[in-house]
Every structure is written in structure tokens, then in C-alpha cells.
Design a protein around this motif. Sequence first.
Motif, PDB file in Angstrom:
ATOM      1  N   ALA A  36       0.825  -1.206   0.000  1.00  0.00           N
ATOM      2  CA  ALA A  36       0.000   0.000   0.000  1.00  0.00           C
ATOM      3  C   ALA A  36       0.861   1.259   0.000  1.00  0.00           C
ATOM      4  O   ALA A  36       0.588   2.209  -0.740  1.00  0.00           O
ATOM      5  CB  ALA A  36      -0.934  -0.003   1.205  1.00  0.00           C
ATOM      6  N   VAL A  37       1.923   1.262   0.801  1.00  0.00           N
ATOM      7  CA  VAL A  37       2.827   2.416   0.833  1.00  0.00           C
ATOM      8  C   VAL A  37       3.443   2.648  -0.542  1.00  0.00           C
ATOM      9  O   VAL A  37       3.471   3.770  -1.048  1.00  0.00           O
ATOM     10  CB  VAL A  37       3.921   2.212   1.909  1.00  0.00           C
ATOM     11  CG1 VAL A  37       5.058   3.206   1.735  1.00  0.00           C
ATOM     12  CG2 VAL A  37       3.329   2.338   3.296  1.00  0.00           C
ATOM     13  N   GLY A  38       3.931   1.584  -1.156  1.00  0.00           N
ATOM     14  CA  GLY A  38       4.536   1.716  -2.482  1.00  0.00           C
ATOM     15  C   GLY A  38       3.560   2.224  -3.527  1.00  0.00           C
ATOM     16  O   GLY A  38       3.905   3.079  -4.358  1.00  0.00           O
ATOM     17  N   LEU A  39       2.336   1.727  -3.490  1.00  0.00           N
ATOM     18  CA  LEU A  39       1.337   2.181  -4.458  1.00  0.00           C
ATOM     19  C   LEU A  39       1.004   3.655  -4.280  1.00  0.00           C
ATOM     20  O   LEU A  39       0.907   4.405  -5.257  1.00  0.00           O
ATOM     21  CB  LEU A  39       0.070   1.339  -4.343  1.00  0.00           C
ATOM     22  CG  LEU A  39       0.171  -0.077  -4.882  1.00  0.00           C
ATOM     23  CD1 LEU A  39      -1.081  -0.872  -4.542  1.00  0.00           C
ATOM     24  CD2 LEU A  39       0.378  -0.058  -6.388  1.00  0.00           C
ATOM     25  N   PHE A  40       0.856   4.080  -3.034  1.00  0.00           N
ATOM     26  CA  PHE A  40       0.504   5.480  -2.814  1.00  0.00           C
ATOM     27  C   PHE A  40       1.684   6.425  -3.064  1.00  0.00           C
ATOM     28  O   PHE A  40       1.477   7.552  -3.530  1.00  0.00           O
ATOM     29  CB  PHE A  40      -0.116   5.685  -1.439  1.00  0.00           C
ATOM     30  CG  PHE A  40      -1.579   5.352  -1.451  1.00  0.00           C
ATOM     31  CD1 PHE A  40      -2.514   6.268  -1.884  1.00  0.00           C
ATOM     32  CD2 PHE A  40      -2.009   4.095  -1.084  1.00  0.00           C
ATOM     33  CE1 PHE A  40      -3.851   5.951  -1.946  1.00  0.00           C
ATOM     34  CE2 PHE A  40      -3.347   3.763  -1.137  1.00  0.00           C
ATOM     35  CZ  PHE A  40      -4.273   4.690  -1.569  1.00  0.00           C
ATOM     36  N   ILE A  41       2.896   5.994  -2.791  1.00  0.00           N
ATOM     37  CA  ILE A  41       4.051   6.824  -3.149  1.00  0.00           C
ATOM     38  C   ILE A  41       4.118   6.978  -4.671  1.00  0.00           C
ATOM     39  O   ILE A  41       4.310   8.083  -5.185  1.00  0.00           O
ATOM     40  CB  ILE A  41       5.358   6.225  -2.589  1.00  0.00           C
ATOM     41  CG1 ILE A  41       5.422   6.436  -1.084  1.00  0.00           C
ATOM     42  CG2 ILE A  41       6.580   6.852  -3.268  1.00  0.00           C
ATOM     43  CD1 ILE A  41       6.597   5.751  -0.409  1.00  0.00           C
ATOM     44  N   GLY A  42       3.941   5.875  -5.382  1.00  0.00           N
ATOM     45  CA  GLY A  42       3.955   5.940  -6.842  1.00  0.00           C
ATOM     46  C   GLY A  42       2.832   6.793  -7.398  1.00  0.00           C
ATOM     47  O   GLY A  42       3.033   7.571  -8.340  1.00  0.00           O
ATOM     48  N   ARG A  43       1.652   6.660  -6.824  1.00  0.00           N
ATOM     49  CA  ARG A  43       0.510   7.433  -7.291  1.00  0.00           C
ATOM     50  C   ARG A  43       0.727   8.935  -7.092  1.00  0.00           C
ATOM     51  O   ARG A  43       0.511   9.735  -7.998  1.00  0.00           O
ATOM     52  CB  ARG A  43      -0.755   6.998  -6.543  1.00  0.00           C
ATOM     53  CG  ARG A  43      -1.979   7.745  -6.991  1.00  0.00           C
ATOM     54  CD  ARG A  43      -3.153   7.503  -6.052  1.00  0.00           C
ATOM     55  NE  ARG A  43      -4.341   8.160  -6.534  1.00  0.00           N
ATOM     56  CZ  ARG A  43      -4.571   9.456  -6.445  1.00  0.00           C
ATOM     57  NH1 ARG A  43      -3.694  10.260  -5.899  1.00  0.00           N
ATOM     58  NH2 ARG A  43      -5.686   9.979  -6.911  1.00  0.00           N
ATOM     59  N   GLU A  44       1.142   9.312  -5.901  1.00  0.00           N
ATOM     60  CA  GLU A  44       1.340  10.738  -5.629  1.00  0.00           C
ATOM     61  C   GLU A  44       2.517  11.305  -6.408  1.00  0.00           C
ATOM     62  O   GLU A  44       2.493  12.461  -6.826  1.00  0.00           O
ATOM     63  CB  GLU A  44       1.495  10.982  -4.126  1.00  0.00           C
ATOM     64  CG  GLU A  44       0.245  10.692  -3.330  1.00  0.00           C
ATOM     65  CD  GLU A  44      -0.984  11.449  -3.816  1.00  0.00           C
ATOM     66  OE1 GLU A  44      -0.872  12.635  -4.189  1.00  0.00           O
ATOM     67  OE2 GLU A  44      -2.070  10.844  -3.820  1.00  0.00           O
ATOM     68  N   HIS A  45       3.546  10.502  -6.631  1.00  0.00           N
ATOM     69  CA  HIS A  45       4.670  10.941  -7.452  1.00  0.00           C
ATOM     70  C   HIS A  45       4.197  11.205  -8.882  1.00  0.00           C
ATOM     71  O   HIS A  45       4.540  12.233  -9.482  1.00  0.00           O
ATOM     72  CB  HIS A  45       5.775   9.886  -7.435  1.00  0.00           C
ATOM     73  CG  HIS A  45       6.981  10.273  -8.218  1.00  0.00           C
ATOM     74  ND1 HIS A  45       7.109  10.000  -9.559  1.00  0.00           N
ATOM     75  CD2 HIS A  45       8.116  10.914  -7.856  1.00  0.00           C
ATOM     76  CE1 HIS A  45       8.267  10.459  -9.992  1.00  0.00           C
ATOM     77  NE2 HIS A  45       8.899  11.021  -8.971  1.00  0.00           N
ATOM     78  N   ALA A  46       3.386  10.299  -9.425  1.00  0.00           N
ATOM     79  CA  ALA A  46       2.872  10.487 -10.787  1.00  0.00           C
ATOM     80  C   ALA A  46       1.975  11.715 -10.872  1.00  0.00           C
ATOM     81  O   ALA A  46       2.033  12.471 -11.852  1.00  0.00           O
ATOM     82  CB  ALA A  46       2.111   9.244 -11.237  1.00  0.00           C
ATOM     83  N   GLN A  47       1.162  11.939  -9.854  1.00  0.00           N
ATOM     84  CA  GLN A  47       0.308  13.132  -9.839  1.00  0.00           C
ATOM     85  C   GLN A  47       1.158  14.408  -9.831  1.00  0.00           C
ATOM     86  O   GLN A  47       0.840  15.372 -10.511  1.00  0.00           O
ATOM     87  CB  GLN A  47      -0.581  13.109  -8.600  1.00  0.00           C
ATOM     88  CG  GLN A  47      -1.613  12.033  -8.609  1.00  0.00           C
ATOM     89  CD  GLN A  47      -2.990  12.573  -8.902  1.00  0.00           C
ATOM     90  OE1 GLN A  47      -3.325  13.666  -8.492  1.00  0.00           O
ATOM     91  NE2 GLN A  47      -3.771  11.790  -9.608  1.00  0.00           N
ATOM     92  N   ARG A  48       2.224  14.393  -9.059  1.00  0.00           N
ATOM     93  CA  ARG A  48       3.105  15.565  -8.991  1.00  0.00           C
ATOM     94  C   ARG A  48       3.793  15.802 -10.334  1.00  0.00           C
ATOM     95  O   ARG A  48       3.923  16.940 -10.775  1.00  0.00           O
ATOM     96  CB  ARG A  48       4.140  15.377  -7.873  1.00  0.00           C
ATOM     97  CG  ARG A  48       5.086  16.527  -7.734  1.00  0.00           C
ATOM     98  CD  ARG A  48       4.389  17.785  -7.287  1.00  0.00           C
ATOM     99  NE  ARG A  48       5.387  18.840  -7.178  1.00  0.00           N
ATOM    100  CZ  ARG A  48       5.107  20.131  -7.122  1.00  0.00           C
ATOM    101  NH1 ARG A  48       3.864  20.527  -7.140  1.00  0.00           N
ATOM    102  NH2 ARG A  48       6.071  21.008  -7.023  1.00  0.00           N
TER     103      ARG A  48
END
Length: 98
Positions: free
Chosen positions: A33-45
Motif C-alpha cells: 500500500a505504501v509503495g502504491l501510494f508513493i507511486g501514485r502521488e509521485h505520478a500526480q506531482r
Amino acid sequence: MNISNFEHVFYALLIQVIVWLPTRNWWAGAMLAVGLFIGREHAQRELNIGGASKLSPWEAFDVWNWSVDAQLDLFLPIAAVVLLAWIVGYLSRRASLL
């Protein structure tokens, strides 16, 4: 805070439980879950800045320049899954001592 912050917490905990079912490992679910949300927020940024081709290698990880909403979208799910994994681990160790 808005509803998306709570939705992210819900989905992170759901991911954690789904991983826990076959593995019986709360920390594995937390890390996914941590990895998915880090990746998601990085892509959004990256999208907010203007695309990955215009970025220096770590520019999208400059969390202090993110909006407060984006910071909460990242940190609340991480806190929720780590807290759940820690609590369950603590309770299971304590129960095994009794």
C-alpha cells in the motif's frame, strides 16, 4: 482535509487486508500500500509540474512543495497501514506471552 484523504486511507487498508488474507503478513500489505501510494502521488506531482520529460530526477519527490491535500493523500494512508501493522503485531506478541 477532504473526502479523498479518507478514501485513500480506506483503499490502503483494503489493500493491506487483501494481502494479509493469503500471506498472513500485515507488514507485506502495508509495504504494498505504501509503495502504491508513493507511486501514485509521485505520478500526480509529475503531471502537475508538466510531465516526466521536463523534470530533474528527484523533483517530483520534493514533498514540501506539494499541496497540503497531496501531502495528506500520501501521509494518511501510510500512517494508517503502518499503525495497523504495528498494533496487530504488538497484540499478537502480547497474546503469545500470555
